[in-house]
Motif scaffolding. Structure first.
Motif, mmCIF file in Angstrom:
data_model
loop_
_atom_site.group_PDB
_atom_site.id
_atom_site.type_symbol
_atom_site.label_atom_id
_atom_site.label_comp_id
_atom_site.label_asym_id
_atom_site.label_seq_id
_atom_site.Cartn_x
_atom_site.Cartn_y
_atom_site.Cartn_z
ATOM 1 N N PHE A 23 98.653 33.599 83.314
ATOM 2 C CA PHE A 23 98.108 34.958 84.034
ATOM 3 C C PHE A 23 99.343 35.951 83.985
ATOM 4 O O PHE A 23 99.140 37.238 83.458
ATOM 5 C CB PHE A 23 97.728 34.619 85.443
ATOM 6 N N GLN A 27 100.053 39.757 81.800
ATOM 7 C CA GLN A 27 100.699 40.833 82.566
ATOM 8 C C GLN A 27 101.600 41.535 81.540
ATOM 9 O O GLN A 27 101.627 42.809 81.406
ATOM 10 C CB GLN A 27 101.083 40.922 83.733
ATOM 11 N N LEU A 209 96.587 45.907 94.297
ATOM 12 C CA LEU A 209 95.854 45.537 92.835
ATOM 13 C C LEU A 209 96.170 46.256 91.775
ATOM 14 O O LEU A 209 96.128 45.802 90.592
ATOM 15 C CB LEU A 209 94.354 45.293 93.124
ATOM 16 N N HIS A 210 96.425 47.590 91.872
ATOM 17 C CA HIS A 210 96.775 48.281 90.688
ATOM 18 C C HIS A 210 98.322 48.031 90.072
ATOM 19 O O HIS A 210 98.649 48.673 89.272
ATOM 20 C CB HIS A 210 96.443 49.920 90.869
ATOM 21 N N VAL A 214 96.527 43.822 84.286
ATOM 22 C CA VAL A 214 95.295 43.589 83.911
ATOM 23 C C VAL A 214 94.226 44.550 84.447
ATOM 24 O O VAL A 214 93.153 44.952 84.039
ATOM 25 C CB VAL A 214 94.685 42.031 83.693
ATOM 26 N N VAL A 215 94.379 44.735 85.906
ATOM 27 C CA VAL A 215 93.616 45.517 86.598
ATOM 28 C C VAL A 215 94.017 46.958 86.482
ATOM 29 O O VAL A 215 92.850 47.772 86.220
ATOM 30 C CB VAL A 215 93.818 45.320 88.190
ATOM 31 N N LYS A 218 92.284 48.151 83.006
ATOM 32 C CA LYS A 218 91.330 47.444 82.589
ATOM 33 C C LYS A 218 90.330 48.325 81.870
ATOM 34 O O LYS A 218 89.500 48.135 81.243
ATOM 35 C CB LYS A 218 90.477 46.718 83.930
ATOM 36 N N ILE B 458 91.327 36.594 84.794
ATOM 37 C CA ILE B 458 91.614 37.870 84.304
ATOM 38 C C ILE B 458 90.318 38.508 84.159
ATOM 39 O O ILE B 458 89.966 39.727 84.726
ATOM 40 C CB ILE B 458 92.415 37.876 83.045
ATOM 41 N N LEU B 461 88.668 39.163 87.624
ATOM 42 C CA LEU B 461 89.524 40.236 88.468
ATOM 43 C C LEU B 461 89.112 41.551 87.842
ATOM 44 O O LEU B 461 88.962 42.648 88.747
ATOM 45 C CB LEU B 461 91.037 39.958 88.169
ATOM 46 N N MET B 462 89.149 41.831 86.554
ATOM 47 C CA MET B 462 88.732 43.123 86.026
ATOM 48 C C MET B 462 87.481 43.505 86.332
ATOM 49 O O MET B 462 87.069 44.720 86.689
ATOM 50 C CB MET B 462 88.636 43.172 84.344
ATOM 51 N N MET B 465 87.083 44.373 90.233
ATOM 52 C CA MET B 465 87.666 45.851 90.510
ATOM 53 C C MET B 465 86.870 46.861 89.707
ATOM 54 O O MET B 465 87.361 47.912 90.027
ATOM 55 C CB MET B 465 89.145 45.840 89.999
#
Lengths: 367, 477
Positions: A23, A27, A209-210, A214-215, A218, B458, B461-462, B465
């Motif tokens: 994970f 990133q 979260l930002h 990956v967020v 996205k 992942i 999570l994407m 969000m």
């Protein structure tokens, strides 16, 4: 397998530890993958922006990284609406590209190392002001700024497009006072204002979260892949307007007509277009600012652009821009109607010509 | 707070950490977490919820004594008055007005728009409180020792919004042993697997089919036969995956905390008859209806015709529990009739000496197919926006008006078939869970397992969000 081994497996956390490692690694990979050209090519990827308007932050961040990495010192920022973005044309044939070509190939003092185009359809003066504040926050110099608006940017919404169309939430943090001033207008035109716990929660999640790449990316990577798959970033029909059909119904549509609303403009600060242009002018004190106002198609929209109200309002805009004391350009009737793709957007040649007008005005070689 | 929202996942993480860091304070951690979880939906409703719980707790102190019946009545009045006011008052008012042909003006009252916002989980906590009152009254359950314990039992955030409906006899002993609960890796892993399963169902299946369901039911009056079937099939899977996703996440949260919550679903669309269906669909509600409505009405120990009436009455009440609308009542009535008819059919088979038929696999497959379609027809009443829409769709579903396929309906029918296949896979996964999970952990290297977990995390999570999380269907009940 022995019972003890099974037990060890069931109680072991190695799988989860590897998951955590993967994970974290993901990133870094994602961060390394995203570059300025993932989100920007002479203009930002509008589909990506539509999906998540927070992506504007990624664009600005990547611009800041590029400026730092390449040691850029002389560059200009172009912020405008769909005309400056290049609706109905690809990025290769957009105003951003032609302006960039002119600026980087210029000789002597006029030469710029780059022109960064942060335009997007529907961007208003309020968005442009917010973007300038956001860029300053990111350490991007706003010494050379070109603002592209249209007549409709000064039309009173009743209701109509918000004068901070996209970036209201950012204005809220960048300039709370201006946000408070414009809030009633924004709310009256569909802006969702959150406060209290809901707002705090959203802000906290955003902040937390930002930070996870990956967020954060996205929308960026899928939109980039989609564009690559499509093989073009063209949005709309690039043919000239006279090769297409525009029905009577389309020409009578209220949103089309409101674009050319001939009602007399109030050019005081109660006009949000004026309010935010004043803010921009204030921000650009001691720096360079050019404003151009795109024109309507003199043939397709002849009835509208020859309306005495429209003509008087255009003159009022000119008088106002004159008062700002910085160079400006009123484009009405300066571009041949054949170089329009519709009532306001331009063909490839139209964009090239508009770039020439803007550049000549910028360098003082124009009218 | 939605289980599929980032806020909830962060909340859960915080509760989990505090729960294991401070084992002595677990009850306090849960009590505060429950309050916070509920207050998030609205402080007013939290206060109301707490007052109802505290009142029932106070009243329950008189149960078992000389005034037990009076206390039971008082307790039931408190719970039902709260439920009826918030959930049924406007429906009752509308029905009375329709019956009598006049309109009562609500001008000048807070109910002028004839809507009362439903407190989250009101139907679930009401049933739980009723079960508690009845069980203590009957001496089946010892009353809770303190309001604190009672609050944690009734309001546990893992189930307060949409079940499972817990029974004091199962859950209170677990709370009394809470300090002794140890962190056990296999149990935590299982909990995470349940949560993940729920999230995957919600994000990958429900969120994808919901727009089609909304679109089709939104224009229900214009649908043809094939479209009506498509809409009903998709809704059947939407509601199953949505509610089972929530329930599995609830079980998973329980496992993380070392608490056992009952499973609410056991692949119900593989049922071959109504009795089996209700043993596999919303199990804790079915059990509640059985124990607190069907059996008190006489259950199966009365004359045959009474059993049929009891079945229909119990299922109709179950329909009414779901929502204050005639479509829900008809849905419950329909299932009651199916249950009664099946009982009658079983008796007929027995009389004719054909009971062996039920053991035949071909018969079983046929029965599953038939009963699945009967269930799908029932969902039309449940989901339709009006009685007129439901009738139109049912008429169209006879296909008497002809059969016409479009590219979209073909695709959606294929998706429905795929979802049914997934249902079968789920059945097999549950059946062979121990063997498969052991195989997964023992035969697949940790590195690969880790990569798979990371990829799922992942993607989830994407998706989580991606805009606002959508609510679970049963939150509306």
């Amino acid at each position: 397998m022995k019972l003890s081994q099974i037990r060890r497996k069931r109680y072991g956390l190695l799988g989860l530890a590897f998951a955590l490692a993967f994970f974290v690694a993901a990133q870094f990979v994602v961060t390394a993958y995203v570059k300025l050209d993932t989100v920007y090519k002479h203009r930002m990827n509008y589909n990506m922006f539509l999906e998540d308007r927070g992506m504007i932050e990624v664009v600005i961040e990547e611009m800041a990284k590029t400026i730092k990495r390449d040691g850029l010192t002389d560059y200009a920022i172009l912020i405008g609406n769909s005309v400056a973005w290049g609706t109905n044309e690809s990025s290769e044939h957009s105003l951003g590209r032609y302006l960039s070509d002119l600026a980087t190939s210029a000789e002597g003092e006029d030469k710029l190392q780059a022109v960064f185009n942060l335009s997007a359809p529907s961007i208003m003066a309020g968005d442009a002001y917010t973007l300038l504040l956001m860029m300053e926050d990111r350490g991007i110099k706003t010494d050379n700024v070109m603002i592209g608006l249209s007549y409709s940017a000064f039309v009173e919404p009743k209701p109509g497009p918000r004068q901070v169309f996209w970036l209201g939430d950012y204005l809220r943090t960048q300039d709370p006072k201006a946000f408070a001033d414009v809030l009633p207008h924004l709310q009256a035109n569909g802006f969702e204002y959150k406060e209290g716990w809901k707002h705090a929660e959203e802000q906290a999640l955003e902040t937390l979260l930002h930070r996870i790449p990956v967020v954060k990316y996205k929308e960026v990577i899928p939109a980039y892949w989609e564009q690559r798959k499509a093989g073009t970033d063209l949005l709309g029909d690039p043919r000239a307007w006279n090769e297409k059909q525009f029905s009577e119904k389309w020409l009578a549509d209220p949103s089309y007509l409101s674009f050319f609303d001939p009602q007399p403009f109030d050019m005081s600060e109660s006009n949000w277009g004026v309010y935010f242009m004043n803010k921009i002018a204030e921000l650009q004190q001691g720096k360079r600012l050019l404003t151009f106002v795109s024109g309507g198609n003199g043939e397709l929209s002849k009835k509208e652009v020859t309306n005495p109200g429209y003509v008087a309002n255009t003159e009022a805009i000119e008088t106002y821009l004159q008062g700002l004391g910085s160079p400006y350009l009123i484009m009405q009737d300066k571009i041949d109607p054949n170089l329009f793709t519709d009532h306001v957007h331009l063909t490839k040649e139209g964009n090239e010509l508009l770039a020439r007008f803007v550049w000549d005005t910028w360098t003082g070689k124009g009218e | 707070m939605l289980f599929n929202s980032p806020t909830f996942l962060l909340f859960l993480l915080a509760v989990f950490a505090l729960y294991y860091f401070f084992p002595r304070w677990r009850m306090l951690v849960l009590a505060v977490a429950n309050a916070a979880f509920y207050a998030y939906a609205g402080v007013g409703y939290f206060v109301l919820f707490f007052c109802v719980v505290a009142s029932v707790y106070g009243i329950s102190k008189f149960l078992g004594g000389s005034r037990s019946k009076l206390a039971l009545t008082a307790g039931l009045i408190v719970v039902l008055a709260n439920l009826v006011f918030f959930k049924y008052s406007m429906f009752l008012l509308g029905s009375v007005e329709q019956l009598l042909g006049f309109t009562i003006s609500l001008q000048g009252t807070p109910f002028v728009d004839r809507e009362i916002a439903l407190p989250i989980g009101i139907s679930f906590y009401s049933f739980q409180l009723i079960a508690y009152l009845v069980d203590v009254h009957k001496g089946k359950l010892k009353p809770s020792r303190s309001l604190f314990e009672f609050w944690v039992f009734i309001s546990l955030f893992a189930h307060s919004a949409a079940g499972p409906i817990l029974r004091g006899g199962d859950f209170l002993p677990q709370l009394r042993n809470i300090v002794a609960i140890k962190f056990r890796t296999p149990r935590v892993k299982l909990g995470l697997a349940f949560i993940l399963l729920g999230l995957v169902k919600k994000v990958f299946i429900v969120e994808k089919i919901a727009p089609y369901v909304n679109e089709y039911f939104g224009v229900a009056a214009t649908l043809n036969g094939v479209e009506s079937w498509v809409a009903s099939y998709l809704f059947a899977f939407q509601i199953y995956f949505d509610f089972s996703a929530y329930s599995e996440m609830a079980v998973g949260i329980g496992l993380l905390l070392g608490l056992r919550l009952d499973l609410n679903f056991k692949t119900p669309y593989l049922s071959s008859n109504p009795a089996e269906f209700w043993r596999r669909w919303h199990i804790t509600l079915s059990q509640w209806i059985r124990d607190y409505i069907f059996i008190p009405l006489g259950g199966s120990r009365v004359k045959n015709w009474r059993i049929y009436v009891n079945l229909i009455a119990a299922m109709t009440i179950s329909g009414l529990w779901h929502g204050a609308a005639w479509t829900f009542i008809i849905w419950g009535f329909y299932h009651g009739v199916l249950s009664a008819a099946h009982r009658m059919y079983g008796k007929g088979l027995k009389k004719m000496g054909w009971t062996k038929l039920q053991g035949n696999w071909l018969y079983k497959v046929f029965a599953i197919a038939v009963f699945f379609h009967l269930t799908v027809i029932g969902w039309v009443f449940f989901r339709a926006n009006s009685w007129g829409d439901a009738v139109h769709m049912i008429k169209q579903m006879t296909l008497l008006g002809g059969v016409s396929f479009t590219k979209e309906t073909m695709l959606l029918l294929a998706i429905s078939a795929g979802l049914y296949l997934l249902h079968i896979v789920e059945f097999l996964a549950v059946k062979y869970f121990k063997r498969w999970s052991l195989g997964w952990e023992a035969a697949v290297p940790s590195l690969i397992r880790g990569a798979v977990y990371a990829a799922i995390a992942i993607v989830l999570l994407m998706l989580l969000m991606n805009g606002e999380a959508s609510s679970f269907i049963y939150f509306a009940f």
